[in-house]
Design a protein around this motif. Structure first.
Motif, PDB file in Angstrom:
ATOM      1  N   TYR A  89       0.848  -1.192   0.000  1.00  0.00           N
ATOM      2  CA  TYR A  89       0.000   0.000   0.000  1.00  0.00           C
ATOM      3  C   TYR A  89       0.889   1.249   0.000  1.00  0.00           C
ATOM      4  O   TYR A  89       0.924   2.003   0.976  1.00  0.00           O
ATOM      5  N   PRO A  90       1.632   1.489  -1.083  1.00  0.00           N
ATOM      6  CA  PRO A  90       2.612   2.576  -1.106  1.00  0.00           C
ATOM      7  C   PRO A  90       2.008   3.971  -1.011  1.00  0.00           C
ATOM      8  O   PRO A  90       2.692   4.917  -0.618  1.00  0.00           O
ATOM      9  N   SER A  91       0.730   4.115  -1.358  1.00  0.00           N
ATOM     10  CA  SER A  91       0.113   5.443  -1.353  1.00  0.00           C
ATOM     11  C   SER A  91      -0.602   5.772  -0.048  1.00  0.00           C
ATOM     12  O   SER A  91      -1.150   6.858   0.103  1.00  0.00           O
ATOM     13  N   SER A  92      -0.608   4.832   0.897  1.00  0.00           N
ATOM     14  CA  SER A  92      -1.322   5.040   2.157  1.00  0.00           C
ATOM     15  C   SER A  92      -0.338   5.203   3.305  1.00  0.00           C
ATOM     16  O   SER A  92       0.180   4.223   3.838  1.00  0.00           O
ATOM     17  N   ASN A  93      -0.102   6.451   3.679  1.00  0.00           N
ATOM     18  CA  ASN A  93       0.798   6.701   4.800  1.00  0.00           C
ATOM     19  C   ASN A  93       0.239   6.154   6.115  1.00  0.00           C
ATOM     20  O   ASN A  93       0.974   5.643   6.956  1.00  0.00           O
ATOM     21  N   PHE A  94      -1.087   6.275   6.279  1.00  0.00           N
ATOM     22  CA  PHE A  94      -1.673   5.800   7.529  1.00  0.00           C
ATOM     23  C   PHE A  94      -1.519   4.290   7.682  1.00  0.00           C
ATOM     24  O   PHE A  94      -1.248   3.804   8.776  1.00  0.00           O
ATOM     25  N   SER A  95      -1.684   3.550   6.585  1.00  0.00           N
ATOM     26  CA  SER A  95      -1.529   2.090   6.655  1.00  0.00           C
ATOM     27  C   SER A  95      -0.122   1.718   7.097  1.00  0.00           C
ATOM     28  O   SER A  95       0.067   0.858   7.962  1.00  0.00           O
ATOM     29  N   ALA A  96       0.880   2.370   6.505  1.00  0.00           N
ATOM     30  CA  ALA A  96       2.266   2.083   6.866  1.00  0.00           C
ATOM     31  C   ALA A  96       2.527   2.452   8.324  1.00  0.00           C
ATOM     32  O   ALA A  96       3.167   1.710   9.063  1.00  0.00           O
ATOM     33  N   SER A  97       2.010   3.621   8.727  1.00  0.00           N
ATOM     34  CA  SER A  97       2.207   4.061  10.105  1.00  0.00           C
ATOM     35  C   SER A  97       1.526   3.117  11.088  1.00  0.00           C
ATOM     36  O   SER A  97       2.109   2.726  12.104  1.00  0.00           O
ATOM     37  N   ALA A  98       0.288   2.722  10.770  1.00  0.00           N
ATOM     38  CA  ALA A  98      -0.473   1.852  11.675  1.00  0.00           C
ATOM     39  C   ALA A  98       0.205   0.496  11.849  1.00  0.00           C
ATOM     40  O   ALA A  98       0.327   0.001  12.974  1.00  0.00           O
ATOM     41  N   ILE A  99       0.641  -0.100  10.734  1.00  0.00           N
ATOM     42  CA  ILE A  99       1.291  -1.412  10.851  1.00  0.00           C
ATOM     43  C   ILE A  99       2.581  -1.293  11.634  1.00  0.00           C
ATOM     44  O   ILE A  99       2.946  -2.182  12.414  1.00  0.00           O
ATOM     45  N   GLY A 100       3.287  -0.178  11.476  1.00  0.00           N
ATOM     46  CA  GLY A 100       4.509   0.037  12.243  1.00  0.00           C
ATOM     47  C   GLY A 100       4.234   0.130  13.727  1.00  0.00           C
ATOM     48  O   GLY A 100       4.911  -0.500  14.542  1.00  0.00           O
ATOM     49  N   TRP A 101       3.223   0.906  14.083  1.00  0.00           N
ATOM     50  CA  TRP A 101       2.872   1.059  15.498  1.00  0.00           C
ATOM     51  C   TRP A 101       2.375  -0.258  16.088  1.00  0.00           C
ATOM     52  O   TRP A 101       2.755  -0.633  17.195  1.00  0.00           O
ATOM     53  N   PHE A 102       1.545  -0.977  15.355  1.00  0.00           N
ATOM     54  CA  PHE A 102       0.991  -2.224  15.878  1.00  0.00           C
ATOM     55  C   PHE A 102       2.079  -3.281  16.077  1.00  0.00           C
ATOM     56  O   PHE A 102       2.113  -3.962  17.100  1.00  0.00           O
ATOM     57  N   ILE A 103       2.964  -3.424  15.089  1.00  0.00           N
ATOM     58  CA  ILE A 103       3.977  -4.480  15.205  1.00  0.00           C
ATOM     59  C   ILE A 103       4.963  -4.171  16.321  1.00  0.00           C
ATOM     60  O   ILE A 103       5.361  -5.052  17.080  1.00  0.00           O
ATOM     61  N   ILE A 104       5.342  -2.902  16.474  1.00  0.00           N
ATOM     62  CA  ILE A 104       6.285  -2.547  17.535  1.00  0.00           C
ATOM     63  C   ILE A 104       5.661  -2.739  18.909  1.00  0.00           C
ATOM     64  O   ILE A 104       6.291  -3.295  19.823  1.00  0.00           O
TER      65      ILE A 104
END
Length: 432
Positions: free
Chosen positions: A83-98
């Motif tokens: 999902y390269p165009s979705s900043n929120f998706s990248a941010s959310a997965i980063g926060w959840f995994i950490i």
């Protein structure tokens, strides 16, 4: 285990299986055993097997995405690139995994402390237990900052030693148990009548956190031989071995330790039961195994997750200060991981940490399955298996939330509040 990968640039199948088992067989089995028996009794081995099947469903998408992207960033990178165009998706997965890793770090430390003081007068003192848990995190934080190379040299030894110790514990418990196989099957039948499918599936979902760690194989993609062949073989083999180890340990405990005692001492049930059978020798053997297992898991989690936090911060989804490195060591991220996991230990008990960790990794795995479904033609994935993964992981998450709602709604509110805060944090950094 990450340091192990750095030192070996030609990892084969055996080494990759060891990496995954090192991440999976940590404090999870010691923690879930008592909680599981308190909920479904002698049906615990069945729930563990179902939990392994759920983990296998989760692994399917990880394997397919890993083979397609061949990116050592694994979970975070897979979702960001899908999902390269979705900043929120990248941010959310980063926060959840950490924060999933933070919860497992807290879980391992909590289990370490429970076993470390299980034979002392402080065994039932919750604040002594929490203090030791925070203390052991501090020790491994200091070691990771001071000498990563030093810890890397003993990581392999710790992993293989803990597997040997856990096997010895299981054999001893089975051989010295007061229950025979026929009685065990009879007790399972009785528990099956008194329990329902929901209870078994809820416990199976809770055990999912004990299988977290197979993703570490993908982090080694740049240092392994024949990734196309070895990634799926290593991950599925490691999950199968973990299921076998967990089942044998649970059967050994149920053979040798009365269920009421496992329930009473659920946070250090194995040590208590082995002590009744073999005296101080049995207690010390279990304590040694638990401390060794949790120590290697704490070390690997601090090392690997702090580096992933640093990568996410470099992309702008965590405070920039967490991306800073000195001698290639993300010291600020290491300290942040330690501080946040310590706060989680202070505000929550064992079950809150366990359930938050299980829900988080179910959620992250569900997002991986959804990402794989989106590009299933590119990853050459089966639509049936991908949809089955999505359904299975969704049901697992819903069952844990249902259990919380009906048994401890205050704890469920605490978990929901944590997720709201994570979502707000992810949204804030995705906008900037």
């Amino acid at each position: 285990m990450t340091q192990h990968r750095e030192r070996n640039k030609n990892l084969g199948l055996a080494e990759l299986i060891a990496i995954a088992l090192g991440g999976m067989v940590g404090g999870g089995i010691f923690t879930i055993l008592g909680i599981s028996v308190s909920l479904i009794g002698n049906l615990t081995p069945i729930a563990i097997i179902i939990g392994g099947l759920i983990a296998s469903l989760a692994a399917y998408s990880y394997v397919k995405l890993g083979l397609y992207y061949k990116d050592e960033g694994a979970t975070y990178s897979f979702f960001k690139r899908t999902y390269p165009s979705s900043n929120f998706s990248a941010s959310a997965i980063g926060w959840f995994i950490i924060f999933g890793y933070i919860s497992t770090l807290a879980l391992y430390a909590y289990t370490f402390s429970s076993y470390a003081i299980s034979s002392t007068d402080f065994a039932d003192n919750i604040w002594v237990r929490k203090s030791i848990a925070i203390g052991v995190i501090a020790i491994f934080t200091f070691i990771n900052i001071w000498s990563v190379n030093g810890m890397g040299k003993i990581e392999d030894l710790m992993v293989y030693t803990k597997l040997i110790v856990l096997t010895i514990i299981s054999v001893v418990l089975i051989n010295h148990g007061t229950m025979d196989f026929g009685s065990f099957v009879e007790n399972m039948s009785l528990d099956l009548k008194n329990s329902n499918a929901f209870s078994i599936l809820i416990v199976a979902s809770l055990t999912f956190v004990a299988y977290e760690g197979f993703q570490l194989v993908i982090n080694a993609v740049n240092e392994m031989t024949n990734p196309q062949r070895n990634i799926p073989r290593a991950i599925y083999s490691a999950i199968a071995l973990a299921v076998l180890i967990y089942v044998v340990i649970s059967v050994g405990a149920l053979f040798a330790i009365p269920t009421e005692e496992i329930i009473k001492n659920k946070e250090f049930a194995l040590a208590s039961g082995a002590g009744n059978i073999l005296g101080s020798l049995g207690t010390n053997l279990v304590i040694f195994g638990a401390i060794l297992a949790t120590s290697s898991a704490i070390s690997g989690t601090v090392f690997g997750s702090s580096r992933q936090m640093s990568v996410i911060a470099k992309d702008g989804y965590f405070p920039n200060i967490l991306s800073k490195r000195k001698n290639n060591s993300p010291k600020n991220a290491i300290i942040a991981m330690a501080l946040i996991s310590s706060i989680l230990i202070l505000i929550g008990g064992l079950e809150l940490i366990l359930e938050f960790g299980s829900v988080t990794f179910l959620l992250v795995s569900l997002l991986m399955a959804i990402a794989n479904f989106k590009i299933r033609q590119k990853t050459n994935s089966s639509t049936f298996l991908t949809v089955l993964s999505i359904l299975g992981l969704s049901i697992g998450g819903i069952l844990i939330l249902y259990y919380e709602l009906t048994n401890n709604w205050q704890q469920m509110i605490a978990i929901i509040i944590i997720y709201i805060l994570l979502a707000v944090g992810a949204w804030k950094f995705s906008r900037s």
